[in-house]
Design a protein around this motif. Structure first.
Motif, short mmCIF file in Angstrom:
data_model
loop_
_atom_site.label_atom_id
_atom_site.label_comp_id
_atom_site.label_asym_id
_atom_site.label_seq_id
_atom_site.Cartn_x
_atom_site.Cartn_y
_atom_site.Cartn_z
N PRO A 41 0.83 -1.21 0.00
CA PRO A 41 0.00 0.00 0.00
C PRO A 41 0.86 1.25 0.00
O PRO A 41 1.97 1.27 0.56
N ASP A 42 0.35 2.32 -0.65
CA ASP A 42 1.06 3.60 -0.57
C ASP A 42 0.87 4.19 0.82
O ASP A 42 0.18 3.61 1.67
N GLU A 45 -2.83 4.75 1.99
CA GLU A 45 -3.49 3.48 2.27
C GLU A 45 -2.93 2.84 3.53
O GLU A 45 -3.67 2.31 4.36
N ARG A 48 -4.28 4.27 6.78
CA ARG A 48 -5.61 3.75 7.13
C ARG A 48 -5.51 2.33 7.68
O ARG A 48 -6.19 1.99 8.67
N GLU A 49 -4.66 1.51 7.08
CA GLU A 49 -4.51 0.14 7.57
C GLU A 49 -3.94 0.11 8.98
O GLU A 49 -4.39 -0.67 9.83
#
Length: 340
Positions: A41-42, A45, A48-49
């Motif tokens: 993920p960038d 992202e 959020r994770e």
């Protein structure tokens, strides 16, 4: 994977500074080349994770600074791709994976956090499996967030960030383990000799393995977990008839009775189980590190505030050994009905 790939495995062993014992695990992983690119993920992202996973601020900072890259860290990227591929392919399975090699500290932060990146890359597959089984979002979130607990434990024990329990977490990230109240409960089978007796489980029977995270182990909290487990697995894995619970832990070592009150929570937990004949391996270092979150080398300066702390240390100093014992019990009729 063929013998023609062996020179590459030998090169990886040198590049990743691994011992000779890592050759076979790497050879096994080499069979799992990704059929599609592995994407991390960038930063947006990932943010959020990490919120969903509950990582500490320290681990978030260190993880962001330790992103693997196929050009800068090709050996580690090779390992990451194959570990992710295995996790994706083995969703829903319970048999242990071939072990992922422990990476030496000499590889720096990228090596210490590599398996965190593997688990993050496998999150979509893990969540898809949960959804396919009808597992609620909250239950999915709780089991995947065990990663944050393991990272905190590693930092407390070693004083630096990273993950050292990657092989244990593969169970959580492929649908084998779930957090059900006080206990973590794993789908498994009887893989040990339970000993004689008419009620003993047959080898190969489905079983629920009970795992004990830190905290008070009251009888009420254990009863609650067993009740939850019956309902949970009966609803989401109805084809698996669970009639037995098992546990493998130093908590089941009967030598603890020499140091703890008979009414203590640990002794009450022990009384649920029939012990298997095998006395298990020497676990002195593991027990000390679990209880104190300090290295075994600190034995002489560990706190002695509780009867458990005193007993753990005195036992080792007396030249004795704590053992990993395995036990089983038959689930109650109500629990069996709920899990079938």
């Amino acid at each position: 994977m063929s013998r023609a790939d062996l020179p590459h495995i030998q090169q990886l062993v040198g590049e990743l500074r691994l011992p000779a014992s890592a050759v076979l695990p790497l050879y096994e992983l080499a069979r799992h080349a990704p059929s599609e690119p592995v994407r991390l993920p960038d930063d947006a992202e990932l943010d959020r994770e990490l919120d969903r996973l509950g990582l500490s601020a320290a681990d978030r900072t260190d993880l962001l600074a330790a992103r693997p890259d196929p050009q800068r860290t090709p050996g580690l990227w090779w390992l990451l791709e194959r570990c992710v591929t295995v996790l994706r392919a083995r969703q829903g399975t319970i048999a242990p994976l071939s072990p992922w090699p422990d990476l030496p500290d000499e590889l720096g932060p990228v090596g210490r956090y590599l398996y965190v990146w593997v688990l993050i890359a496998a999150l979509p597959a893990a969540r898809a499996h949960h959804r396919a089984r009808g597992i609620p979002e909250q239950s999915s979130r709780e089991v995947l967030a065990v990663l944050a607990d393991q990272l905190r434990n590693r930092r407390a024990l070693h004083g630096s960030g990273g993950l050292h329990t990657q092989n244990w977490l593969t169970h959580h990230y492929r649908g084998a383990v779930y957090v059900l109240g006080r206990l973590h409960v794993e789908r498994t089978m009887i893989t040990f000799d339970p000993g004689p007796g008419p009620d003993a489980p047959p080898i190969g029977a489905p079983a629920l393995a009970l795992h004990i995270p830190e905290g008070r182990l009251t009888p009420e909290s254990c009863d609650d977990s067993l009740t939850r487990a019956a309902a949970f697995f009966g609803r989401h894995f109805p084809e698996e008839p669970y009639r037995y619970a098992v546990c493998g832990s130093w908590v089941l070592d009967p030598q603890l009775k020499e140091y703890l009150d008979p009414e203590s929570n640990i002794i009450k937990f022990q009384e649920r189980f029939t012990l298997a004949p095998d006395t298990g391996p020497d676990l002195n270092e593991t027990v000390v590190e679990f209880i104190f979150k300090r290295p075994f080398a600190d034995l002489d300066v560990l706190p002695r505030d509780t009867s458990l702390q005193r007993g753990i240390v005195d036992h080792v100093k007396a030249g004795r050994t704590w053992r990993f014992r395995t036990g089983w019990f038959r689930l109650s009729a109500a629990a069996r009905q709920g899990a079938e």
